[in-house]
Scaffold this active site. Structure first.
Site, PDB file in Angstrom:
ATOM      1  N   GLY A 219       0.828  -1.207   0.000  1.00 49.14           N
ATOM      2  CA  GLY A 219       0.000   0.000   0.000  1.00 49.14           C
ATOM      3  C   GLY A 219       0.851   1.240   0.000  1.00 49.14           C
ATOM      4  O   GLY A 219       2.050   1.182  -0.283  1.00 49.14           O
ATOM      5  N   ASN A 220       0.239   2.361   0.305  1.00 47.51           N
ATOM      6  CA  ASN A 220       0.989   3.616   0.385  1.00 47.51           C
ATOM      7  C   ASN A 220       0.386   4.479   1.476  1.00 47.51           C
ATOM      8  O   ASN A 220      -0.640   4.118   2.062  1.00 47.51           O
ATOM      9  CB  ASN A 220       1.009   4.326  -0.970  1.00 47.51           C
ATOM     10  CG  ASN A 220      -0.385   4.640  -1.458  1.00 47.51           C
ATOM     11  OD1 ASN A 220      -1.068   5.476  -0.872  1.00 47.51           O
ATOM     12  ND2 ASN A 220      -0.831   3.958  -2.500  1.00 47.51           N
ATOM     13  N   ARG A 221       1.015   5.618   1.747  1.00 47.55           N
ATOM     14  CA  ARG A 221       0.635   6.399   2.923  1.00 47.55           C
ATOM     15  C   ARG A 221      -0.463   7.424   2.650  1.00 47.55           C
ATOM     16  O   ARG A 221      -0.778   8.254   3.503  1.00 47.55           O
ATOM     17  CB  ARG A 221       1.872   7.089   3.508  1.00 47.55           C
ATOM     18  CG  ARG A 221       2.786   6.090   4.199  1.00 47.55           C
ATOM     19  CD  ARG A 221       4.058   6.741   4.695  1.00 47.55           C
ATOM     20  NE  ARG A 221       3.810   7.959   5.402  1.00 47.55           N
ATOM     21  CZ  ARG A 221       4.542   9.066   5.277  1.00 47.55           C
ATOM     22  NH1 ARG A 221       5.572   9.077   4.462  1.00 47.55           N
ATOM     23  NH2 ARG A 221       4.248  10.137   5.966  1.00 47.55           N
TER      24      ARG A 221
END
Ligand code: C5P
Length: 412
Positions: A219-221
Protein backbone atom coordinates in the site's frame (compact mmCIF):
# COMPACT_ATOMS: atom_id res chain seq x y z
CA UNK A 1 -8.64 42.21 17.29
CA UNK A 2 -5.79 39.72 17.17
CA UNK A 3 -5.47 37.43 14.15
CA UNK A 4 -6.56 34.51 16.31
CA UNK A 5 -10.23 35.01 17.09
CA UNK A 6 -12.06 33.63 20.09
CA UNK A 7 -15.10 32.00 18.57
CA UNK A 8 -18.01 30.47 20.47
CA UNK A 9 -19.74 27.73 18.50
CA UNK A 10 -23.21 27.00 19.85
CA UNK A 11 -24.48 23.54 18.97
CA UNK A 12 -28.17 22.80 19.41
CA UNK A 13 -30.20 19.63 19.23
CA UNK A 14 -30.92 18.76 15.63
CA UNK A 15 -29.69 15.86 13.49
CA UNK A 16 -27.40 18.34 11.72
CA UNK A 17 -25.42 18.62 15.00
CA UNK A 18 -23.05 16.05 13.54
CA UNK A 19 -22.15 18.58 10.85
CA UNK A 20 -21.24 21.12 13.57
CA UNK A 21 -18.09 19.06 14.02
CA UNK A 22 -17.05 20.15 10.49
CA UNK A 23 -17.66 23.81 11.37
CA UNK A 24 -15.59 23.54 14.54
CA UNK A 25 -12.82 21.67 12.74
CA UNK A 26 -12.59 24.22 9.93
CA UNK A 27 -12.44 27.14 12.40
CA UNK A 28 -9.69 25.40 14.40
CA UNK A 29 -7.73 24.69 11.20
CA UNK A 30 -8.03 28.36 10.31
CA UNK A 31 -6.11 28.99 13.55
CA UNK A 32 -8.91 30.29 15.78
CA UNK A 33 -9.61 29.48 19.41
CA UNK A 34 -12.95 27.68 19.45
CA UNK A 35 -15.16 27.19 22.51
CA UNK A 36 -18.19 25.00 22.13
CA UNK A 37 -21.38 25.66 24.08
CA UNK A 38 -23.70 22.72 23.47
CA UNK A 39 -27.28 22.39 24.62
CA UNK A 40 -28.33 19.20 26.41
CA UNK A 41 -30.29 18.19 23.32
CA UNK A 42 -27.19 18.66 21.12
CA UNK A 43 -25.30 16.15 23.25
CA UNK A 44 -27.91 13.52 22.41
CA UNK A 45 -26.77 13.79 18.79
CA UNK A 46 -23.03 14.29 19.12
CA UNK A 47 -20.80 13.33 22.03
CA UNK A 48 -18.98 15.77 24.28
CA UNK A 49 -15.61 13.94 23.80
CA UNK A 50 -15.89 14.49 20.03
CA UNK A 51 -16.62 18.20 20.46
CA UNK A 52 -13.78 18.56 22.97
CA UNK A 53 -11.27 16.69 20.82
CA UNK A 54 -12.16 18.64 17.68
CA UNK A 55 -12.37 22.08 19.35
CA UNK A 56 -9.29 21.33 21.50
CA UNK A 57 -11.08 22.99 24.44
CA UNK A 58 -13.44 21.87 27.22
CA UNK A 59 -17.08 21.95 26.18
CA UNK A 60 -19.46 23.95 28.32
CA UNK A 61 -23.08 22.85 28.66
CA UNK A 62 -24.26 23.47 32.18
CA UNK A 63 -25.38 26.87 33.45
CA UNK A 64 -24.61 25.78 36.99
CA UNK A 65 -21.01 24.72 36.41
CA UNK A 66 -18.17 27.21 36.83
CA UNK A 67 -20.44 29.61 38.72
CA UNK A 68 -17.45 31.00 40.66
CA UNK A 69 -15.92 32.38 37.46
CA UNK A 70 -19.33 33.69 36.35
CA UNK A 71 -19.13 31.49 33.31
CA UNK A 72 -22.63 32.30 32.07
CA UNK A 73 -21.42 35.77 31.10
CA UNK A 74 -17.67 35.19 30.79
CA UNK A 75 -17.89 33.01 27.68
CA UNK A 76 -20.03 35.55 25.80
CA UNK A 77 -17.91 38.50 26.90
CA UNK A 78 -14.70 36.88 25.65
CA UNK A 79 -16.14 36.01 22.21
CA UNK A 80 -15.18 37.87 19.03
CA UNK A 81 -17.84 35.92 17.16
CA UNK A 82 -20.67 33.52 17.99
CA UNK A 83 -21.77 30.89 15.49
CA UNK A 84 -24.76 28.67 16.21
CA UNK A 85 -24.82 25.62 13.94
CA UNK A 86 -27.23 24.00 13.73
CA UNK A 87 -29.83 26.42 15.07
CA UNK A 88 -33.07 24.55 15.71
CA UNK A 89 -36.52 26.17 15.52
CA UNK A 90 -36.61 26.02 19.32
CA UNK A 91 -33.28 27.84 19.72
CA UNK A 92 -34.30 30.43 17.13
CA UNK A 93 -37.50 31.09 19.11
CA UNK A 94 -35.52 31.41 22.34
CA UNK A 95 -33.00 33.78 20.73
CA UNK A 96 -35.81 35.92 19.30
CA UNK A 97 -37.42 36.15 22.74
CA UNK A 98 -34.09 36.78 24.48
CA UNK A 99 -34.48 33.77 26.77
CA UNK A 100 -31.59 32.80 29.01
CA UNK A 101 -32.64 29.48 30.49
CA UNK A 102 -29.48 27.67 29.40
CA UNK A 103 -25.79 28.43 28.97
CA UNK A 104 -26.10 29.20 25.27
CA UNK A 105 -28.92 31.72 25.87
CA UNK A 106 -26.87 33.43 28.59
CA UNK A 107 -23.77 33.45 26.41
CA UNK A 108 -25.60 35.14 23.53
CA UNK A 109 -27.28 37.74 25.78
CA UNK A 110 -24.02 38.58 27.54
CA UNK A 111 -22.15 39.14 24.28
CA UNK A 112 -21.80 42.06 21.94
CA UNK A 113 -20.06 39.90 19.31
CA UNK A 114 -21.63 39.32 15.88
CA UNK A 115 -24.02 36.39 15.91
CA UNK A 116 -24.28 34.00 12.96
CA UNK A 117 -26.84 31.21 12.92
CA UNK A 118 -27.29 28.30 10.53
CA UNK A 119 -30.89 27.10 10.81
CA UNK A 120 -31.68 23.41 10.30
CA UNK A 121 -35.17 21.96 10.52
CA UNK A 122 -37.94 20.40 8.49
CA UNK A 123 -39.50 22.56 5.80
CA UNK A 124 -42.83 22.83 7.63
CA UNK A 125 -41.08 24.16 10.74
CA UNK A 126 -39.03 26.63 8.69
CA UNK A 127 -42.18 27.92 6.96
CA UNK A 128 -44.25 28.07 10.14
CA UNK A 129 -45.30 31.69 10.77
CA UNK A 130 -43.76 31.54 14.25
CA UNK A 131 -40.32 30.68 12.81
CA UNK A 132 -40.75 33.18 9.97
CA UNK A 133 -41.48 35.94 12.52
CA UNK A 134 -38.58 34.87 14.76
CA UNK A 135 -36.15 34.91 11.86
CA UNK A 136 -37.38 38.38 10.84
CA UNK A 137 -36.81 39.60 14.41
CA UNK A 138 -33.29 38.21 14.49
CA UNK A 139 -32.48 39.69 11.08
CA UNK A 140 -33.71 43.11 12.26
CA UNK A 141 -31.33 42.81 15.22
CA UNK A 142 -28.42 42.26 12.87
CA UNK A 143 -28.06 38.51 13.26
CA UNK A 144 -26.60 36.84 10.14
CA UNK A 145 -28.74 33.93 9.00
CA UNK A 146 -26.88 31.42 6.82
CA UNK A 147 -29.26 29.20 4.90
CA UNK A 148 -31.04 26.94 5.26
CA UNK A 149 -30.21 25.16 2.02
CA UNK A 150 -32.74 23.39 -0.12
CA UNK A 151 -32.28 19.65 -0.41
CA UNK A 152 -32.83 16.24 1.07
CA UNK A 153 -33.83 16.39 4.74
CA UNK A 154 -33.34 13.72 7.36
CA UNK A 155 -36.33 11.64 6.26
CA UNK A 156 -37.51 10.97 2.74
CA UNK A 157 -38.68 14.56 2.31
CA UNK A 158 -36.76 17.40 0.76
CA UNK A 159 -37.11 21.18 0.62
CA UNK A 160 -35.69 24.20 2.42
CA UNK A 161 -34.41 23.27 5.87
CA UNK A 162 -31.05 21.55 5.40
CA UNK A 163 -28.18 23.08 7.27
CA UNK A 164 -25.75 24.76 4.88
CA UNK A 165 -22.48 22.83 4.44
CA UNK A 166 -19.89 23.55 7.17
CA UNK A 167 -17.39 25.32 4.92
CA UNK A 168 -20.00 27.81 3.68
CA UNK A 169 -21.01 28.54 7.29
CA UNK A 170 -17.39 29.19 8.20
CA UNK A 171 -16.93 31.51 5.22
CA UNK A 172 -20.12 33.44 6.09
CA UNK A 173 -19.29 33.62 9.80
CA UNK A 174 -15.74 34.87 9.32
CA UNK A 175 -16.85 37.44 6.77
CA UNK A 176 -19.05 39.11 9.45
CA UNK A 177 -15.84 40.05 11.26
CA UNK A 178 -14.01 41.01 8.10
CA UNK A 179 -12.10 37.76 7.81
CA UNK A 180 -11.69 35.45 4.90
CA UNK A 181 -11.00 31.79 5.03
CA UNK A 182 -7.27 31.55 4.38
CA UNK A 183 -6.36 31.85 0.75
CA UNK A 184 -9.91 31.58 -0.51
CA UNK A 185 -10.88 34.26 -2.98
CA UNK A 186 -13.58 36.84 -2.19
CA UNK A 187 -15.95 34.83 -4.35
CA UNK A 188 -16.29 32.56 -1.31
CA UNK A 189 -18.86 34.95 0.09
CA UNK A 190 -21.90 32.94 1.16
CA UNK A 191 -23.98 31.72 -1.74
CA UNK A 192 -21.64 33.30 -4.29
CA UNK A 193 -19.95 30.07 -5.21
CA UNK A 194 -22.47 27.78 -6.78
CA UNK A 195 -20.18 27.83 -9.79
CA UNK A 196 -20.20 24.04 -10.16
CA UNK A 197 -23.98 23.73 -10.04
CA UNK A 198 -25.19 20.99 -12.38
CA UNK A 199 -21.64 19.67 -12.95
CA UNK A 200 -20.84 16.02 -12.34
CA UNK A 201 -17.45 15.47 -10.78
CA UNK A 202 -15.75 12.12 -10.34
CA UNK A 203 -12.97 12.07 -7.75
CA UNK A 204 -10.62 9.22 -6.85
CA UNK A 205 -9.12 9.40 -3.38
CA UNK A 206 -6.98 7.44 -0.95
CA UNK A 207 -4.41 4.75 -1.60
CA UNK A 208 -4.88 1.45 -3.41
CA UNK A 209 -3.90 -1.81 -1.74
CA UNK A 210 -2.48 -4.76 -3.66
CA UNK A 211 -2.85 -8.04 -1.78
CA UNK A 212 0.10 -10.38 -1.32
CA UNK A 213 -1.84 -12.99 0.59
CA UNK A 214 -5.07 -13.02 2.62
CA UNK A 215 -3.60 -10.79 5.34
CA UNK A 216 -0.96 -8.57 3.68
CA UNK A 217 -0.90 -5.94 1.02
CA UNK A 218 1.37 -3.44 -0.72
CA UNK A 219 0.00 0.00 0.00
CA UNK A 220 0.99 3.62 0.39
CA UNK A 221 0.63 6.40 2.92
CA UNK A 222 -2.13 8.35 1.20
CA UNK A 223 -4.88 9.23 3.71
CA UNK A 224 -7.40 10.42 1.14
CA UNK A 225 -7.65 13.83 2.86
CA UNK A 226 -7.00 15.89 -0.26
CA UNK A 227 -9.49 13.88 -2.33
CA UNK A 228 -12.13 14.12 0.38
CA UNK A 229 -11.48 17.88 0.67
CA UNK A 230 -12.04 18.15 -3.10
CA UNK A 231 -15.31 16.24 -2.75
CA UNK A 232 -16.40 18.48 0.13
CA UNK A 233 -15.53 21.69 -1.71
CA UNK A 234 -17.12 20.55 -5.00
CA UNK A 235 -20.31 19.60 -3.18
CA UNK A 236 -20.45 23.00 -1.42
CA UNK A 237 -20.11 24.66 -4.83
CA UNK A 238 -23.13 22.83 -6.20
CA UNK A 239 -21.59 19.85 -8.00
CA UNK A 240 -22.86 16.28 -7.93
CA UNK A 241 -19.92 14.27 -6.67
CA UNK A 242 -18.98 10.61 -7.02
CA UNK A 243 -16.03 9.47 -4.95
CA UNK A 244 -14.10 6.31 -5.76
CA UNK A 245 -12.52 5.58 -2.43
CA UNK A 246 -9.42 3.44 -2.24
CA UNK A 247 -8.60 3.08 1.46
CA UNK A 248 -9.45 6.39 3.25
CA UNK A 249 -8.44 7.53 6.76
CA UNK A 250 -11.15 10.21 6.81
CA UNK A 251 -14.93 10.17 6.36
CA UNK A 252 -16.24 11.51 3.07
CA UNK A 253 -19.21 13.92 3.17
CA UNK A 254 -22.59 12.20 3.40
CA UNK A 255 -24.02 13.70 0.21
CA UNK A 256 -21.37 12.17 -1.98
CA UNK A 257 -21.92 8.86 -3.78
CA UNK A 258 -19.07 6.69 -2.56
CA UNK A 259 -17.81 3.46 -4.14
CA UNK A 260 -15.08 1.65 -2.26
CA UNK A 261 -12.31 -0.01 -4.20
CA UNK A 262 -9.23 -2.00 -3.18
CA UNK A 263 -6.71 -2.56 -5.93
CA UNK A 264 -5.60 -0.44 -8.90
CA UNK A 265 -7.44 -2.76 -11.28
CA UNK A 266 -10.65 -2.42 -9.26
CA UNK A 267 -10.19 1.34 -9.39
CA UNK A 268 -9.63 1.15 -13.14
CA UNK A 269 -12.89 -0.67 -13.69
CA UNK A 270 -14.79 1.72 -11.35
CA UNK A 271 -13.33 4.71 -13.23
CA UNK A 272 -14.40 3.15 -16.54
CA UNK A 273 -17.96 2.70 -15.25
CA UNK A 274 -18.29 6.17 -13.76
CA UNK A 275 -16.30 8.39 -16.10
CA UNK A 276 -18.71 8.47 -19.05
CA UNK A 277 -21.25 10.55 -17.13
CA UNK A 278 -18.68 12.89 -15.54
CA UNK A 279 -17.86 16.42 -16.69
CA UNK A 280 -14.70 16.54 -14.59
CA UNK A 281 -12.50 13.66 -13.39
CA UNK A 282 -9.99 14.35 -10.64
CA UNK A 283 -7.54 11.54 -9.99
CA UNK A 284 -6.33 12.33 -6.49
CA UNK A 285 -5.85 8.70 -5.47
CA UNK A 286 -2.36 7.31 -4.99
CA UNK A 287 -2.44 4.27 -7.25
CA UNK A 288 0.04 1.41 -6.94
CA UNK A 289 2.21 1.27 -10.04
CA UNK A 290 2.97 -2.41 -9.39
CA UNK A 291 1.09 -5.40 -7.98
CA UNK A 292 2.41 -8.79 -6.85
CA UNK A 293 2.61 -11.18 -9.78
CA UNK A 294 1.14 -13.85 -7.60
CA UNK A 295 -1.40 -13.47 -4.81
CA UNK A 296 -0.93 -16.42 -2.46
CA UNK A 297 -4.02 -18.31 -1.34
CA UNK A 298 -2.49 -18.87 2.11
CA UNK A 299 -0.49 -16.58 4.38
CA UNK A 300 3.18 -16.48 3.33
CA UNK A 301 5.24 -18.25 5.98
CA UNK A 302 8.54 -17.00 7.38
CA UNK A 303 11.55 -18.98 6.15
CA UNK A 304 13.06 -21.00 9.00
CA UNK A 305 16.54 -20.86 7.51
CA UNK A 306 16.53 -17.01 7.27
CA UNK A 307 16.41 -16.90 3.45
CA UNK A 308 15.38 -13.68 1.74
CA UNK A 309 11.89 -13.45 0.35
CA UNK A 310 11.79 -12.20 -3.23
CA UNK A 311 8.53 -10.71 -4.48
CA UNK A 312 7.92 -10.39 -8.18
CA UNK A 313 5.79 -7.43 -9.19
CA UNK A 314 4.08 -6.59 -12.45
CA UNK A 315 2.91 -3.20 -13.64
CA UNK A 316 -0.59 -1.95 -13.10
CA UNK A 317 -2.43 -0.14 -15.88
CA UNK A 318 -1.98 3.63 -15.84
CA UNK A 319 -5.61 4.61 -15.32
CA UNK A 320 -5.03 8.34 -15.77
CA UNK A 321 -3.13 7.94 -19.04
CA UNK A 322 -5.83 5.62 -20.39
CA UNK A 323 -8.57 8.01 -19.38
CA UNK A 324 -6.82 11.04 -20.85
CA UNK A 325 -6.35 9.20 -24.15
CA UNK A 326 -10.02 8.27 -24.44
CA UNK A 327 -11.77 11.28 -22.89
CA UNK A 328 -14.37 13.37 -24.66
CA UNK A 329 -13.20 16.87 -25.64
CA UNK A 330 -15.68 18.46 -23.22
CA UNK A 331 -14.35 16.48 -20.23
CA UNK A 332 -11.66 17.86 -17.95
CA UNK A 333 -9.19 15.34 -16.55
CA UNK A 334 -6.97 16.35 -13.63
CA UNK A 335 -4.08 14.20 -12.41
CA UNK A 336 -2.06 14.43 -9.24
CA UNK A 337 1.63 13.80 -8.75
CA UNK A 338 3.30 13.43 -5.39
CA UNK A 339 7.05 13.61 -5.87
CA UNK A 340 10.05 13.53 -3.57
CA UNK A 341 12.18 16.13 -5.45
CA UNK A 342 12.92 18.77 -2.80
CA UNK A 343 14.22 21.36 -5.25
CA UNK A 344 11.19 23.34 -6.58
CA UNK A 345 12.45 23.67 -10.16
CA UNK A 346 13.35 19.96 -10.32
CA UNK A 347 9.88 19.19 -8.96
CA UNK A 348 8.22 21.25 -11.68
CA UNK A 349 10.34 19.61 -14.37
CA UNK A 350 9.26 16.17 -13.15
CA UNK A 351 5.65 17.45 -13.18
CA UNK A 352 5.90 18.77 -16.74
CA UNK A 353 7.34 15.51 -17.96
CA UNK A 354 4.58 13.55 -16.20
CA UNK A 355 1.85 15.84 -17.53
CA UNK A 356 3.10 15.34 -21.09
CA UNK A 357 3.36 11.58 -20.60
CA UNK A 358 -0.08 11.17 -19.06
CA UNK A 359 -1.80 13.58 -21.43
CA UNK A 360 -4.25 15.01 -18.89
CA UNK A 361 -5.55 18.60 -18.91
CA UNK A 362 -4.05 19.57 -15.55
CA UNK A 363 -1.59 18.11 -13.11
CA UNK A 364 -1.53 19.05 -9.43
CA UNK A 365 1.98 18.60 -8.15
CA UNK A 366 3.13 18.40 -4.58
CA UNK A 367 6.27 17.54 -2.75
CA UNK A 368 6.07 14.58 -0.41
CA UNK A 369 8.56 13.26 2.08
CA UNK A 370 8.69 11.26 5.27
CA UNK A 371 6.69 13.95 7.07
CA UNK A 372 5.18 15.99 4.25
CA UNK A 373 2.17 15.67 2.06
CA UNK A 374 0.62 12.41 3.22
CA UNK A 375 -1.71 12.23 6.21
CA UNK A 376 -1.21 15.90 7.07
CA UNK A 377 -3.89 18.58 7.34
CA UNK A 378 -2.13 21.06 5.07
CA UNK A 379 -0.77 20.87 1.58
CA UNK A 380 1.36 22.90 -0.80
CA UNK A 381 0.75 22.44 -4.50
CA UNK A 382 1.58 23.76 -7.94
CA UNK A 383 -1.00 23.22 -10.69
CA UNK A 384 0.21 22.84 -14.27
CA UNK A 385 -1.93 22.90 -17.36
CA UNK A 386 -1.45 20.89 -20.51
CA UNK A 387 1.65 22.38 -22.17
CA UNK A 388 3.37 22.86 -18.81
CA UNK A 389 2.44 26.40 -17.73
CA UNK A 390 1.90 26.99 -14.01
CA UNK A 391 -1.72 28.09 -13.53
CA UNK A 392 -1.91 28.14 -9.76
CA UNK A 393 0.17 27.76 -6.61
CA UNK A 394 -1.49 27.22 -3.23
CA UNK A 395 -0.53 26.54 0.34
CA UNK A 396 -2.94 25.96 3.19
CA UNK A 397 -5.53 23.56 4.53
CA UNK A 398 -6.40 20.76 2.13
CA UNK A 399 -9.86 22.32 1.86
CA UNK A 400 -8.49 25.69 0.79
CA UNK A 401 -6.17 23.96 -1.69
CA UNK A 402 -9.20 22.03 -3.00
CA UNK A 403 -11.06 25.29 -3.58
CA UNK A 404 -8.15 26.78 -5.48
CA UNK A 405 -8.03 23.72 -7.73
CA UNK A 406 -11.79 23.99 -8.29
CA UNK A 407 -11.42 27.72 -9.08
CA UNK A 408 -9.27 26.75 -12.05
CA UNK A 409 -11.69 24.03 -13.15
CA UNK A 410 -14.74 26.30 -12.71
CA UNK A 411 -13.08 29.03 -14.75
CA UNK A 412 -13.07 26.62 -17.75
O1 C5P B 1 2.76 8.06 -12.13
P1 C5P B 1 2.21 8.59 -10.86
O2 C5P B 1 1.71 7.52 -9.93
O3 C5P B 1 3.06 9.59 -10.17
O4 C5P B 1 0.93 9.42 -11.36
C1 C5P B 1 0.06 10.02 -10.48
C2 C5P B 1 -1.27 10.27 -11.13
O5 C5P B 1 -1.62 9.19 -11.98
C3 C5P B 1 -2.39 10.37 -10.13
O6 C5P B 1 -3.38 11.22 -10.65
C4 C5P B 1 -2.85 8.93 -10.03
O7 C5P B 1 -4.20 8.86 -9.60
C5 C5P B 1 -2.68 8.45 -11.43
N1 C5P B 1 -2.31 7.03 -11.58
C6 C5P B 1 -3.12 6.20 -12.29
N2 C5P B 1 -2.80 4.88 -12.48
C7 C5P B 1 -1.64 4.40 -12.00
C8 C5P B 1 -0.75 5.24 -11.32
C9 C5P B 1 -1.13 6.56 -11.11
O8 C5P B 1 -4.19 6.62 -12.72
N3 C5P B 1 -1.33 3.14 -12.19
Amino acid sequence: MSTRLTIVVGVTGGIAAYKAVGVIRALVLEGHSVHVVATDAALRFVGKPTLEAISRNPVATDLYEGVAEVRHVAIGQSADLIVIAPATANTIAKLAAGLADDLLGNTVLASTAPLVIAPAMHTEMWRNPATVANIATLRKRGVTIVGPAVGQLTGADSGPGRMVEPQAIVVAALSTVGRRVSELPVSDAPGARQDLEGRRILITAGGTREPLDPVRFLGNRSSGRQGVALATAALARGATVTLLAAHLDVEPPTDVEVHEVGTARELESAVKDASASADVIIMAAAVADYRPLEVREKKIKKSKSGERLVLELEQNPDILAGLAASKRPDQIVVGFAAETEADPSALIEVGREKLARKGCDYLVLNHVGWSEGFATERNEVVMLRSGGDIVMEAFGSKLSVANRILDIIASR
